[in-house]
Design a protein around this motif. Sequence first.
Motif, short mmCIF file in Angstrom:
data_model
loop_
_atom_site.label_atom_id
_atom_site.label_comp_id
_atom_site.label_asym_id
_atom_site.label_seq_id
_atom_site.Cartn_x
_atom_site.Cartn_y
_atom_site.Cartn_z
N THR A 113 0.81 -1.21 0.00
CA THR A 113 0.00 0.00 0.00
C THR A 113 0.85 1.27 0.00
O THR A 113 2.03 1.25 0.38
N PHE A 114 0.19 2.36 -0.39
CA PHE A 114 0.85 3.66 -0.46
C PHE A 114 0.00 4.69 0.27
O PHE A 114 -1.24 4.59 0.32
N LEU A 115 0.66 5.67 0.85
CA LEU A 115 -0.04 6.76 1.52
C LEU A 115 -0.43 7.79 0.47
O LEU A 115 0.42 8.33 -0.22
N VAL A 116 -1.73 8.02 0.35
CA VAL A 116 -2.25 8.95 -0.65
C VAL A 116 -2.94 10.11 0.07
O VAL A 116 -3.75 9.90 0.98
N ALA A 117 -2.62 11.32 -0.36
CA ALA A 117 -3.20 12.53 0.24
C ALA A 117 -4.13 13.22 -0.75
O ALA A 117 -3.92 13.14 -1.96
N LYS A 118 -5.13 13.91 -0.22
CA LYS A 118 -6.04 14.66 -1.10
C LYS A 118 -5.30 15.82 -1.76
O LYS A 118 -5.48 16.10 -2.95
N GLU A 119 -4.45 16.48 -0.98
CA GLU A 119 -3.71 17.62 -1.47
C GLU A 119 -2.25 17.25 -1.75
O GLU A 119 -1.71 16.34 -1.12
N GLU A 120 -1.65 17.91 -2.69
CA GLU A 120 -0.26 17.64 -3.04
C GLU A 120 0.66 18.08 -1.90
O GLU A 120 0.46 19.14 -1.29
N LYS A 121 1.67 17.26 -1.60
CA LYS A 121 2.60 17.55 -0.51
C LYS A 121 4.03 17.49 -1.07
O LYS A 121 4.61 16.42 -1.21
N ALA A 192 -3.92 3.69 -6.50
CA ALA A 192 -3.13 4.85 -6.08
C ALA A 192 -2.64 5.66 -7.28
O ALA A 192 -2.78 6.89 -7.31
N SER A 193 -2.10 4.98 -8.27
CA SER A 193 -1.60 5.67 -9.47
C SER A 193 -2.74 6.27 -10.29
O SER A 193 -2.61 7.35 -10.87
N ALA A 194 -3.86 5.56 -10.34
CA ALA A 194 -5.02 6.05 -11.09
C ALA A 194 -5.54 7.35 -10.48
O ALA A 194 -5.87 8.30 -11.19
N PHE A 195 -5.59 7.39 -9.15
CA PHE A 195 -6.04 8.60 -8.46
C PHE A 195 -5.10 9.77 -8.74
O PHE A 195 -5.53 10.91 -8.90
N GLY A 201 -5.91 12.36 -5.97
CA GLY A 201 -5.03 12.15 -4.83
C GLY A 201 -3.58 12.18 -5.26
O GLY A 201 -3.28 12.23 -6.47
N HIS A 202 -2.68 12.13 -4.29
CA HIS A 202 -1.26 12.22 -4.58
C HIS A 202 -0.51 11.21 -3.71
O HIS A 202 -0.66 11.20 -2.48
N ILE A 203 0.32 10.37 -4.34
CA ILE A 203 1.11 9.39 -3.60
C ILE A 203 2.27 10.12 -2.94
O ILE A 203 3.08 10.75 -3.62
N PHE A 263 -6.58 -8.18 -15.96
CA PHE A 263 -6.94 -6.81 -15.60
C PHE A 263 -7.45 -6.07 -16.84
O PHE A 263 -6.87 -5.07 -17.25
N GLU A 264 -8.51 -6.59 -17.38
CA GLU A 264 -9.03 -6.06 -18.65
C GLU A 264 -9.49 -4.61 -18.56
O GLU A 264 -9.51 -3.89 -19.56
N ASP A 265 -9.87 -4.15 -17.37
CA ASP A 265 -10.36 -2.78 -17.20
C ASP A 265 -9.24 -1.79 -16.86
O ASP A 265 -9.52 -0.61 -16.64
N THR A 266 -8.01 -2.27 -16.83
CA THR A 266 -6.88 -1.39 -16.50
C THR A 266 -6.03 -1.18 -17.73
O THR A 266 -5.63 -2.14 -18.40
N GLU A 267 -5.75 0.07 -18.05
CA GLU A 267 -4.94 0.40 -19.22
C GLU A 267 -3.52 -0.16 -19.06
O GLU A 267 -2.99 -0.22 -17.95
N LEU A 268 -2.93 -0.54 -20.18
CA LEU A 268 -1.59 -1.11 -20.17
C LEU A 268 -0.59 -0.15 -19.53
O LEU A 268 0.29 -0.57 -18.76
N GLU A 269 -0.73 1.14 -19.80
CA GLU A 269 0.19 2.14 -19.24
C GLU A 269 0.11 2.15 -17.72
O GLU A 269 1.13 2.25 -17.03
N MET A 270 -1.12 2.04 -17.19
CA MET A 270 -1.30 2.05 -15.74
C MET A 270 -0.76 0.76 -15.12
O MET A 270 -0.16 0.78 -14.05
N LEU A 271 -0.99 -0.36 -15.79
CA LEU A 271 -0.45 -1.64 -15.33
C LEU A 271 1.08 -1.57 -15.25
O LEU A 271 1.69 -1.99 -14.26
N THR A 272 1.66 -1.02 -16.30
CA THR A 272 3.12 -0.92 -16.37
C THR A 272 3.70 -0.08 -15.25
O THR A 272 4.67 -0.48 -14.59
N SER A 273 3.10 1.09 -15.02
CA SER A 273 3.62 1.98 -13.98
C SER A 273 3.46 1.37 -12.59
O SER A 273 4.32 1.53 -11.72
#
Length: 329
Positions: A113-121, A192-195, A201-203, A263-273
């Motif tokens: 898991t990753f810590l995600v914030a609403k605002e950029e830090k 996390a990356s999608a957000f 959100g921001h990781i 993961f058919e609903d996830t774009e290849l770019e997002m999967l890769t990252s």
Amino acid sequence: MKKILFFLLFSSILLFLTSCNNENTNKKIQLAEVTRSIFYAPQYVALEKGFFKDEGLDVELQTTWGGDKTMTSLLSDGSDIALVGAETSIYVYAQDSKDIAINFAQLTQTDGTFLVAKEEKSNFSWDELKGTTFLGQRKGGMPQMVGEYVLKQQGIDPHEDLNLQQNIEFAHIPSAFVSGDVEYVQLFEPTASAFEKEGKGHIIASFGEESGIVPYTVYMAKQTYMDEHEAEMKDFTKAIYRAQQWVAEQPAKEIAQTIQPYFEDTELEMLTSSIERYKSQGSFATEPLLQKDAWNNLKNIMEEAGELPEDVAYEELVNTTFAKDVLQD
């Protein structure tokens, strides 16, 4: 002419019998995974690349959605092998189960898991969490226990210094973060990356990097099944090890293309990252051997969270026979 017909008939029968025999040699294994996650990339590689089949195994995968349901499936013979957090084997052991679940191969070795914030830090400090509303994970589960462990390492008492919310089901945590009055959340990839991409959100930190090596997700089987199917257990472990090595050697994009059918609903770019993020922090174990230090770290994390029901020795719930045999082959 009769000789030709007889030869053709005999060849057909022989081919049929050979086919049947090959099918019979593929030993079936019912595999239950606790959730569908990019975090388990090596498992999907083993399925897609045919590594299980190469070992004569016919592995049927089912997603059981949750630790409790996964263990129920395993203990009631709804599945032969389970991919789930190692902490569940300790919970079962503490209930004086007649047939305990034994960990025999590790798949992931950090928190995912990753810590995600609403605002950029831009210059985030863990102290900034104090006094904020934090949307955590299910009580007693590995994500929440690791989260609490990391926070305490940073001098934060999650139950005193935060407005900690743990009443949201796992599947609804992302939407609750977006729609609710929540400042921070603990999320897996690719959410996390999608957000971050969508500006929701921001990781800002990784719990996996902070918590150290831990048997986060492992394969386990009941003791009775393990005793009766030693050959299958070794073959299964060998296929997983092969997949782990393949994932370690291949670029993230190649891995993403291989597991995309899951993961058919996830774009290849997002999967890769997402895969690249997990690879860079060493989340994917490169071998199936669950080490004693990692087991002890797991117990420390559970104890810190007040969730360790019993101090169970490494030798009691971890079988290293198959992993060691595979590594020596």
